[in-house]
Write a protein that holds these residues in place. Structure first.
Motif, PDB file in Angstrom:
ATOM      1  N   PRO A 333      73.049  37.972  56.425  1.00 38.70           N
ATOM      2  CA  PRO A 333      74.484  37.634  56.491  1.00 38.70           C
ATOM      3  C   PRO A 333      75.404  38.765  56.043  1.00 38.70           C
ATOM      4  N   VAL A 334      74.968  39.542  55.042  1.00 37.68           N
ATOM      5  CA  VAL A 334      75.804  40.657  54.581  1.00 37.68           C
ATOM      6  C   VAL A 334      75.968  41.688  55.697  1.00 37.68           C
ATOM      7  N   ALA A 335      74.890  41.979  56.402  1.00 41.97           N
ATOM      8  CA  ALA A 335      74.974  42.910  57.524  1.00 41.97           C
ATOM      9  C   ALA A 335      75.853  42.339  58.629  1.00 41.97           C
ATOM     10  N   GLN A 336      75.762  41.029  58.875  1.00 42.51           N
ATOM     11  CA  GLN A 336      76.607  40.401  59.890  1.00 42.51           C
ATOM     12  C   GLN A 336      78.086  40.512  59.529  1.00 42.51           C
ATOM     13  N   LEU A 337      78.403  40.266  58.282  1.00 41.62           N
ATOM     14  CA  LEU A 337      79.802  40.397  57.843  1.00 41.62           C
ATOM     15  C   LEU A 337      80.278  41.835  57.990  1.00 41.62           C
ATOM     16  N   THR A 338      79.389  42.784  57.690  1.00 43.47           N
ATOM     17  CA  THR A 338      79.745  44.195  57.845  1.00 43.47           C
ATOM     18  C   THR A 338      80.047  44.524  59.299  1.00 43.47           C
ATOM     19  N   VAL A 339      79.187  44.063  60.200  1.00 43.12           N
ATOM     20  CA  VAL A 339      79.394  44.300  61.634  1.00 43.12           C
ATOM     21  C   VAL A 339      80.728  43.710  62.079  1.00 43.12           C
ATOM     22  N   ALA A 340      81.004  42.467  61.683  1.00 46.17           N
ATOM     23  CA  ALA A 340      82.240  41.798  62.106  1.00 46.17           C
ATOM     24  C   ALA A 340      83.466  42.494  61.540  1.00 46.17           C
ATOM     25  N   LEU A 341      83.413  42.893  60.263  1.00 48.01           N
ATOM     26  CA  LEU A 341      84.576  43.527  59.638  1.00 48.01           C
ATOM     27  C   LEU A 341      84.842  44.905  60.231  1.00 48.01           C
ATOM     28  N   VAL A 342      83.785  45.692  60.436  1.00 46.33           N
ATOM     29  CA  VAL A 342      83.955  47.015  61.054  1.00 46.33           C
ATOM     30  C   VAL A 342      84.486  46.867  62.479  1.00 46.33           C
ATOM     31  N   GLY A 343      83.966  45.881  63.218  1.00 45.47           N
ATOM     32  CA  GLY A 343      84.451  45.647  64.573  1.00 45.47           C
ATOM     33  C   GLY A 343      85.921  45.272  64.596  1.00 45.47           C
ATOM     34  N   ALA A 344      86.341  44.383  63.686  1.00 42.79           N
ATOM     35  CA  ALA A 344      87.748  43.962  63.641  1.00 42.79           C
ATOM     36  C   ALA A 344      88.647  45.118  63.237  1.00 42.79           C
ATOM     37  N   ALA A 345      88.206  45.915  62.253  1.00 40.51           N
ATOM     38  CA  ALA A 345      89.009  47.070  61.827  1.00 40.51           C
ATOM     39  C   ALA A 345      89.137  48.088  62.951  1.00 40.51           C
ATOM     40  N   THR A 346      88.042  48.302  63.691  1.00 45.10           N
ATOM     41  CA  THR A 346      88.085  49.228  64.821  1.00 45.10           C
ATOM     42  C   THR A 346      89.021  48.719  65.907  1.00 45.10           C
ATOM     43  N   ALA A 347      88.945  47.420  66.197  1.00 47.36           N
ATOM     44  CA  ALA A 347      89.823  46.840  67.225  1.00 47.36           C
ATOM     45  C   ALA A 347      91.289  47.026  66.858  1.00 47.36           C
ATOM     46  N   PHE A 348      91.609  46.785  65.617  1.00 47.60           N
ATOM     47  CA  PHE A 348      92.998  46.900  65.157  1.00 47.60           C
ATOM     48  C   PHE A 348      93.451  48.359  65.148  1.00 47.60           C
ATOM     49  N   PHE A 349      92.631  49.225  64.568  1.00 49.63           N
ATOM     50  CA  PHE A 349      92.978  50.639  64.415  1.00 49.63           C
ATOM     51  C   PHE A 349      93.179  51.302  65.772  1.00 49.63           C
ATOM     52  N   ALA A 350      92.242  51.081  66.697  1.00 50.04           N
ATOM     53  CA  ALA A 350      92.349  51.695  68.026  1.00 50.04           C
ATOM     54  C   ALA A 350      93.541  51.150  68.800  1.00 50.04           C
ATOM     55  N   ALA A 351      93.851  49.868  68.601  1.00 49.45           N
ATOM     56  CA  ALA A 351      94.997  49.277  69.307  1.00 49.45           C
ATOM     57  C   ALA A 351      96.302  49.913  68.873  1.00 49.45           C
ATOM     58  N   THR A 352      96.420  50.233  67.589  1.00 50.27           N
ATOM     59  CA  THR A 352      97.658  50.883  67.130  1.00 50.27           C
ATOM     60  C   THR A 352      97.827  52.259  67.769  1.00 50.27           C
ATOM     61  N   ILE A 353      96.719  52.987  67.934  1.00 46.32           N
ATOM     62  CA  ILE A 353      96.794  54.312  68.566  1.00 46.32           C
ATOM     63  C   ILE A 353      97.162  54.173  70.037  1.00 46.32           C
ATOM     64  N   GLY A 354      96.621  53.151  70.693  1.00 45.54           N
ATOM     65  CA  GLY A 354      96.917  52.948  72.110  1.00 45.54           C
ATOM     66  C   GLY A 354      98.385  52.696  72.388  1.00 45.54           C
ATOM     67  N   LEU A 355      99.147  52.283  71.374  1.00 51.01           N
ATOM     68  CA  LEU A 355     100.570  51.992  71.571  1.00 51.01           C
ATOM     69  C   LEU A 355     101.386  53.222  71.923  1.00 51.01           C
ATOM     70  N   LYS A 356     100.915  54.420  71.543  1.00 48.42           N
ATOM     71  CA  LYS A 356     101.750  55.615  71.723  1.00 48.42           C
ATOM     72  C   LYS A 356     101.041  56.741  72.459  1.00 48.42           C
ATOM     73  N   GLN A 357     100.031  56.442  73.256  1.00 49.22           N
ATOM     74  CA  GLN A 357      99.394  57.479  74.058  1.00 49.22           C
ATOM     75  C   GLN A 357     100.126  57.621  75.391  1.00 49.22           C
ATOM     76  N   TRP A 358     100.215  58.852  75.874  1.00 53.51           N
ATOM     77  CA  TRP A 358     100.898  59.111  77.146  1.00 53.51           C
ATOM     78  C   TRP A 358      99.926  59.385  78.281  1.00 53.51           C
ATOM     79  N   ASP A 359      98.755  59.900  77.959  1.00 53.29           N
ATOM     80  CA  ASP A 359      97.721  60.115  78.974  1.00 53.29           C
ATOM     81  C   ASP A 359      97.168  58.748  79.375  1.00 53.29           C
ATOM     82  N   ILE A 360      97.241  58.411  80.660  1.00 51.42           N
ATOM     83  CA  ILE A 360      96.840  57.081  81.110  1.00 51.42           C
ATOM     84  C   ILE A 360      95.370  56.809  80.796  1.00 51.42           C
ATOM     85  N   LYS A 361      94.529  57.833  80.848  1.00 52.65           N
ATOM     86  CA  LYS A 361      93.121  57.636  80.527  1.00 52.65           C
ATOM     87  C   LYS A 361      92.907  57.471  79.028  1.00 52.65           C
TER      88      LYS A 361
END
Length: 727
Positions: A333-361
């Motif tokens: 369960p500890v590893a599962q929580l780690t996977v879920a938390l890292v995944g959620a943090a990555t989803a949030f962090f990358a989404a904020t960067i996507g807000l201001k990129q100009w290169d369509i790719k």
């Protein structure tokens, strides 16, 4: 009964077309061999038998290769001389592989898949206690991945025929692309972790080759090296996990490990350690924090490569690995929580960067990082079906988005080429108003945008809603809720994960609507001279988009929730995958399928729909495409815009903390100190100096003068006599 003990011929699939499953990876491998041979033949320049004779071709000119970069009357370079053969072989082997995959899938649907089908090809590593065969594991999970890899991969190959037609490295490109699919199929069909690891490393190799395909540009070559090196960091974790498996279980077969893992104590050190090291491998391959920075740089490769990496192959390998090793993760369960938390943090962090990129790719690249975070949230909380479901729908709409952006780039690049303009064909500030020139691409990319944003009833709505609901349902009455992570109760961690996932969904709707508004709406900013040349891409490129558009629109029917059972069959994918991941999923939820009150489920679905609509509405209200200016006239970003545009300067931080110190230490200690100082200075040059010194001494003694020899002889005789006399 252990599935590994079932004789191959006794399995129901043994009497069907499934016995030809070994052909699935062999077909793209055959394509690689043919196209690779053509690539080498295309660049081979056989000289004359007599080097002094040039055969009438001045300056070494070879017939048929007088000017590889010459252009025809239409401004296009001449096609490669083997282009027709490559155009048949490259996509053809994928068409054949997909047809075989469909036939095997149909056969699988016609039998009871209580046990997986194992096909042993040959003895691979019979070394001591390690007895490994080259075995193919065919079950619903591997079959799902095979359908995605061959189906979406086939469409990307067809698209590539049009997109890469004028490239002088055309056969080499398809050779790499075929090899990429071969290794991915080996990865998902491997019956042991070492065989899976061969495919795992193979897709890493192919990513290096394809990201740096245009290697004559340093930035492209550096991007390929970056992907390769960062994946090696994660792969170290995978290797350690396999060593721990063998040390504790005595086997590396996937089924054998799963059987042994079920006997481990819940939350024990062994299961947790193995799961965390496996996840370290996943963070590199599937671009999660902190090893995510290679994926945006992967945009240096051709756009179809980006589609293949992001949609159907490499980056989904980590999600597949967690689902495949669900027996281990469900005991930790500890590893599962780690996977879920890292995944959620990555989803949030990358989404904020996507807000201001100009290169369509780059927008789509950070979108992929974010959506992969969603998948890890799902498999992290034990909702393995939800994670694989989102993997499948993501393959549909992300392939459509990347190939659609490829069509846009292709058209803009052609227009700029006609007018000898060197503006950036990937910058959204040089686009705008393209819906009137590319109406089909415009419509299809909006379908994909609505799907990724989570608008009903597009595919992404079903899979993303299932992930959010699964997280909420496990906040209580689960092994995760009973565990803790860094002192925080598991339920609290899951609430944080849910909050980050919801915020990421809102930002996803915003940045995707922003991309569409700046690309297709408002006035055109490409240029006056370029507008007459803007048009829809050829049908060899647009056709795959239409197919992906249909899959994106209706792909959610693969796993319709009970709440919306009126629109299609309920839980199709869930029932299909249940023999593989069902037991592990139930272990996480304490043996009882998670169930939310009808009112709660309606509230969660309503909130998800509201967030998707609100994000798109906010982008439409806040963003003004008419006010945007072309890239060359745009002012430099400042403040938070500059921070987001430069991706929080994480790459610069990595360079300062790891890259530069390593380079400086290598230069000072290893190169100047050890190599130049000790190896060259002491051993090589020192030994040479010593030899020269002895030579000089000998030259002084051997002068050739007889008088000198006589005096030396006399002195020697006197010395010897003196030595014997004065004893």
């Amino acid at each position: 009964m252990n599935p590994a003990m079932i004789p191959e011929g006794a399995h129901p699939l043994a009497a069907t077309v499934a016995r030809l499953v070994w052909l699935l990876p062999l077909l793209p491998l055959l394509g690689f061999l043919i196209n690779g041979t053509l690539a080498m033949l295309g660049v081979a320049k056989i000289g004359p038998a007599d080097p002094s004779a040039n055969g009438g071709h001045g300056h070494g000119e070879v017939p048929g290769h007088a000017d590889e970069h010459a252009h025809d009357d239409h401004g296009h370079p001449p096609r490669h001389k083997f282009a027709k053969i490559v155009s048949l072989v490259g996509p053809g082997v994928l068409v054949a592989a997909f047809a075989l995959a469909v036939a095997i899938f149909a056969a699988m649907r016609g039998v009871e898949m209580e046990h997986p089908y194992l096909l042993t090809l040959f003895s691979w590593m019979p070394v001591g206690d390690l007895k490994l065969d080259a075995t193919i594991l065919l079950d619903p999970l591997s079959m799902t991945m095979v359908m995605v890899v061959t189906g979406v991969g086939m469409l990307i190959h067809v698209f590539s025929v049009g997109y890469m037609q004028d490239d002088p490295g055309y056969p080499r490109y398809f050779a790499y692309l075929n090899l990429f699919v071969f290794f991915m199929l080996l990865l998902v069909l491997g019956g042991s972790y070492p065989l899976l690891f061969v495919g795992w490393e193979g897709v890493g190799l192919c990513s290096y080759l394809l990201i740096g395909f245009w290697f004559s540009e340093k930035a492209n070559a550096d991007a390929g090296k970056k992907a390769f090196i960062m994946n090696r960091i994660g792969d170290f974790g995978f290797l350690v996990a396999m060593l721990l498996m063998f040390a504790n279980f005595g086997t590396l077969d996937i089924l054998g490990v799963a059987e042994q893992a079920a006997e481990l104590p819940m939350g024990g050190v062994i299961a947790t350690t193995i799961a965390l090291f496996l996840f370290l491998g996943c963070t590199g391959k599937s671009a999660q924090i902190p090893l995510y920075t290679w994926l945006p740089d992967a945009m240096a490769g051709p756009t179809p490569v980006s589609a293949l990496i992001h949609a159907a192959t490499m980056v989904t390998a980590g999600v597949y690995l967690v689902a495949r090793a669900s027996g281990i993760f469900s005991m930790a369960p500890v590893a599962q929580l780690t996977v879920a938390l890292v995944g959620a943090a990555t989803a949030f962090f990358a989404a904020t960067i996507g807000l201001k990129q100009w290169d369509i790719k780059k927008v789509l690249a950070y979108s992929t990082v974010s959506q992969l975070g969603y998948m890890f949230v799902a498999v992290g909380v034990g909702a393995y079906v939800a994670g694989i479901f989102h993997l499948v729908t993501h393959a549909f709409f992300k392939a459509l988005l990347f190939l659609g952006s490829g069509s846009v780039i292709y058209v803009l690049h052609a227009a700029y080429h006609k007018t000898h303009n060197h503006d950036d064909a990937q910058d959204m500030r040089n686009m705008g108003g393209l819906r009137q020139y590319m109406p089909i691409t415009f419509s299809l990319m909006w379908i994909a945008t609505l799907a990724i944003a989570g608008i009903p009833l597009f595919s992404g709505f079903f899979s993303k809603d299932e992930i959010l609901t699964s997280v909420f349902a496990r906040i209580s009455h689960s092994t995760l809720a009973d565990a803790s992570l860094l002192g925080m109760p598991g339920g609290t961690v899951l609430m944080i994960v849910y909050g980050l996932a919801v915020a990421s969904a809102l930002m996803t709707a915003i940045y995707m609507a922003r991309m569409m508004l700046y690309t297709f709406h408002g006035p055109n900013r490409t240029g006056e001279g370029e507008r007459p040349h803007l048009k829809e891409a050829p049908w060899v490129m647009t056709g795959p988009l239409v197919v992906l558009g249909a899959l994106t629109a209706f792909g959610g029917w693969l796993n319709v929730p009970a709440l919306l059972g009126a629109i299609g069959p309920v839980g199709g994918l869930e029932h299909f995958l249940e023999p593989v991941v069902g037991e592990a999923a139930l272990r996480t939820t304490l043996g009882v399928a998670p169930h939310l009150p009808h009112s709660t489920e309606l509230m969660l679905v309503g909130a998800a729909i509201f967030i998707a609509v609100a994000g798109i509405a906010f982008a439409v209200w806040r963003l003004k495409p008419a006010a945007l200016v072309p890239r060359k006239d745009a002012p430099e970003s400042t403040g938070i815009d500059r921070v987001l545009e430069n991706k929080y300067f994480v790459d610069e931080g990595y360079a300062a903390a790891f890259v530069n110190p390593t380079v400086n230490a290598s230069r000072t200690v290893l190169w100047k100190g050890f190599d130049a100082g000790i190896i060259d200075g002491l051993f090589v040059n020192g030994s040479a100096l010593l030899a020269r010194a002895f030579g000089w001494m000998g030259s002084q003694l051997q002068t050739g003068q007889v008088g000198t020899y006589a005096w030396v002889l006399l002195i020697g005789v006197i010395t010897l006599l003196g030595a014997f006399t004065f004893r």
